[in-house]
Design an enzyme around this catalytic site. Structure first.
Site, mmCIF file in Angstrom:
data_model
loop_
_atom_site.group_PDB
_atom_site.id
_atom_site.type_symbol
_atom_site.label_atom_id
_atom_site.label_comp_id
_atom_site.label_asym_id
_atom_site.label_seq_id
_atom_site.Cartn_x
_atom_site.Cartn_y
_atom_site.Cartn_z
ATOM 1 C CG MET A 1 -1.850 -1.190 0.986
ATOM 2 S SD MET A 1 -3.209 -1.362 2.243
ATOM 3 C CE MET A 1 -2.446 -1.023 4.002
ATOM 4 C CB THR A 2 3.035 2.769 -1.793
ATOM 5 O OG1 THR A 2 3.700 3.825 -1.654
ATOM 6 C CG2 THR A 2 3.071 2.277 -3.354
ATOM 7 C CB THR A 3 -0.161 7.646 -2.764
ATOM 8 O OG1 THR A 3 -0.864 7.189 -2.281
ATOM 9 C CG2 THR A 3 0.172 8.442 -3.719
#
EC number: 3.4.25.1
Length: 200
Positions: A1-3
């Site tokens: 999970m990241t951006t």
């Protein structure tokens, strides 16, 4: 999970990421670096399985160095993207869990931005977001992107896009890293407020 976010403008490419590293809902690290410098003219963002990405991006870095030694010029970015696409495609059914933005400036195509997914799909983009926070970042990109925007405006938009994801996505947070790649090379923006750009 990241951006992770990428924006291409006439002057160059901007890559931006959050710094939170997660394993499921466990925060494993708060100062993760998710932008990988492949060469002075090209870099990639990391979204997905860290070990898989490190393996692939290490290979691309090595290939870029070999090319520069052999041909006395930087590797075309499209060639790097083709390499990683072939590796991902032919690794089936044992897929690499990766999603990466590869961007930079070369003499063949100018400022370019590609998205590569775990099946080897490649798309050329003007702006893109990946990771769990991408729906929020993509919304900000859709509203703020203009084809005629300056590099400084692109940096501001990239920061706003990652901030939008950090506000709404539990898998993103802890700060923002921003990199700018122009024909002069790879530069890291150390503080968004000061806009200090330092050559690496």
């Amino acid at each position: 999970m990241t951006t992770t976010v990428g924006i291409a403008v006439k002057e160059g490419v901007v890559l931006a990421t959050d710094k939170r590293v997660t394993a499921g809902y466990y925060i494993a690290h708060k100062q993760g670096e998710k932008i990988w410098k492949i060469d002075d003219h090209v870099a990639a963002t990391m979204s997905g399985g860290v070990a898989d990405l490190q393996s692939l991006l290490s290979f691309l870095t090595l290939r870029a160095r070999e090319y520069k030694i052999e041909y006395k010029r930087p590797i075309p970015i499209r060639a790097l993207v083709n390499y990683v696409s072939l590796i991902l495609f032919y690794s089936r059914p044992y897929i690499y869990l990766v999603h990466s933005i590869i961007g930079g400036v070369d003499r063949e195509e100018g400022a370019v931005l590609y998205m590569v997914d775990w099946l080897g799909t490649v798309t050329r983009e003007r702006y893109i977001a990946t990771g769990s926070g991408s729906p929020y970042a993509k919304g900000a990109l859709e509203v703020g992107y203009r084809e005629d925007m300056s590099l400084e405006d692109a940096v501001d938009l990239a920061i706003r896009s990652v901030k939008a994801a950090i506000r709404n996505d539990p898998g993103s947070g802890e700060g923002i890293d921003v990199v700018v790649i122009t024909k002069e090379g790879f530069r890291r923006v150390f503080t968004a407020q000061q806009k200090i750009i330092i050559t690496e």
